[in-house]
Design a protein around this motif. Sequence first.
Motif, PDB file in Angstrom:
ATOM      1  N   HIS A  23      31.774   1.747 -39.436  1.00 53.05           N
ATOM      2  CA  HIS A  23      32.412   0.426 -39.497  1.00 53.05           C
ATOM      3  C   HIS A  23      31.367  -0.655 -39.790  1.00 53.05           C
ATOM      4  O   HIS A  23      31.595  -1.550 -40.600  1.00 53.05           O
ATOM      5  CB  HIS A  23      33.123   0.097 -38.189  1.00 53.05           C
ATOM      6  N   LEU A  24      30.226  -0.577 -39.120  1.00 53.09           N
ATOM      7  CA  LEU A  24      29.173  -1.570 -39.319  1.00 53.09           C
ATOM      8  C   LEU A  24      28.596  -1.499 -40.733  1.00 53.09           C
ATOM      9  O   LEU A  24      28.325  -2.536 -41.351  1.00 53.09           O
ATOM     10  CB  LEU A  24      28.074  -1.393 -38.271  1.00 53.09           C
ATOM     11  N   LEU A  27      31.010  -3.222 -43.116  1.00 50.77           N
ATOM     12  CA  LEU A  27      30.907  -4.678 -43.018  1.00 50.77           C
ATOM     13  C   LEU A  27      29.616  -5.200 -43.652  1.00 50.77           C
ATOM     14  O   LEU A  27      29.576  -6.319 -44.167  1.00 50.77           O
ATOM     15  CB  LEU A  27      30.984  -5.131 -41.562  1.00 50.77           C
ATOM     16  N   VAL A  32      31.134  -7.563 -49.531  1.00 54.36           N
ATOM     17  CA  VAL A  32      32.071  -7.803 -48.428  1.00 54.36           C
ATOM     18  C   VAL A  32      32.001  -9.283 -48.080  1.00 54.36           C
ATOM     19  O   VAL A  32      30.920  -9.806 -47.788  1.00 54.36           O
ATOM     20  CB  VAL A  32      31.733  -6.925 -47.200  1.00 54.36           C
ATOM     21  N   ASP A  34      32.145 -12.991 -46.358  1.00 49.91           N
ATOM     22  CA  ASP A  34      31.891 -13.608 -45.058  1.00 49.91           C
ATOM     23  C   ASP A  34      33.214 -13.737 -44.317  1.00 49.91           C
ATOM     24  O   ASP A  34      34.239 -14.069 -44.899  1.00 49.91           O
ATOM     25  CB  ASP A  34      31.271 -14.992 -45.290  1.00 49.91           C
ATOM     26  N   THR A  36      34.929 -11.292 -42.968  1.00 50.79           N
ATOM     27  CA  THR A  36      35.657 -10.024 -42.873  1.00 50.79           C
ATOM     28  C   THR A  36      35.447  -9.449 -41.483  1.00 50.79           C
ATOM     29  O   THR A  36      34.332  -9.443 -40.966  1.00 50.79           O
ATOM     30  CB  THR A  36      35.163  -9.029 -43.936  1.00 50.79           C
ATOM     31  N   HIS A  37      36.525  -8.982 -40.872  1.00 47.94           N
ATOM     32  CA  HIS A  37      36.402  -8.483 -39.502  1.00 47.94           C
ATOM     33  C   HIS A  37      37.321  -7.297 -39.257  1.00 47.94           C
ATOM     34  O   HIS A  37      38.235  -7.035 -40.031  1.00 47.94           O
ATOM     35  CB  HIS A  37      36.686  -9.602 -38.497  1.00 47.94           C
ATOM     36  N   LEU A  38      37.032  -6.620 -38.182  1.00 52.07           N
ATOM     37  CA  LEU A  38      37.773  -5.432 -37.776  1.00 52.07           C
ATOM     38  C   LEU A  38      38.011  -5.514 -36.276  1.00 52.07           C
ATOM     39  O   LEU A  38      37.074  -5.771 -35.513  1.00 52.07           O
ATOM     40  CB  LEU A  38      36.955  -4.173 -38.112  1.00 52.07           C
ATOM     41  N   LEU A  55      34.454  -6.763 -34.654  1.00 59.11           N
ATOM     42  CA  LEU A  55      33.250  -6.697 -35.472  1.00 59.11           C
ATOM     43  C   LEU A  55      33.480  -7.633 -36.645  1.00 59.11           C
ATOM     44  O   LEU A  55      34.484  -7.499 -37.346  1.00 59.11           O
ATOM     45  CB  LEU A  55      33.020  -5.269 -35.989  1.00 59.11           C
ATOM     46  N   GLU A  56      32.590  -8.579 -36.865  1.00 57.39           N
ATOM     47  CA  GLU A  56      32.801  -9.568 -37.917  1.00 57.39           C
ATOM     48  C   GLU A  56      31.508  -9.834 -38.677  1.00 57.39           C
ATOM     49  O   GLU A  56      30.449  -9.975 -38.092  1.00 57.39           O
ATOM     50  CB  GLU A  56      33.306 -10.887 -37.333  1.00 57.39           C
ATOM     51  N   ARG A  57      31.652  -9.910 -39.983  1.00 54.47           N
ATOM     52  CA  ARG A  57      30.527 -10.279 -40.832  1.00 54.47           C
ATOM     53  C   ARG A  57      30.382 -11.805 -40.808  1.00 54.47           C
ATOM     54  O   ARG A  57      31.351 -12.523 -41.027  1.00 54.47           O
ATOM     55  CB  ARG A  57      30.730  -9.785 -42.254  1.00 54.47           C
TER      56      ARG A  57
END
Length: 61
Positions: A23-24, A27, A32, A34, A36-38, A55-57
């Motif tokens: 996942h990391l 991201l 990808v 700015d 973007t999150h999960l 988790l967020e960029r």
Amino acid sequence: MRSLGTEVVIEANAAGLRTLAGHLLVLAGDGVPDGTHLHLEDSNGLEDGSVGLVLERDDQE
């Protein structure tokens, strides 16, 4: 995952750690955007009773 007040403990077996790493890496990938999150929750990717995790960029820092 559980919260200890000012700390968060991420507990996982080897497969879970590889999933988190994947996942990391997604991201962190090129292109990808700015923001973007999960969302990971006990009903979506985490064990029952786990604290939710986002988790967020963030390219602003």
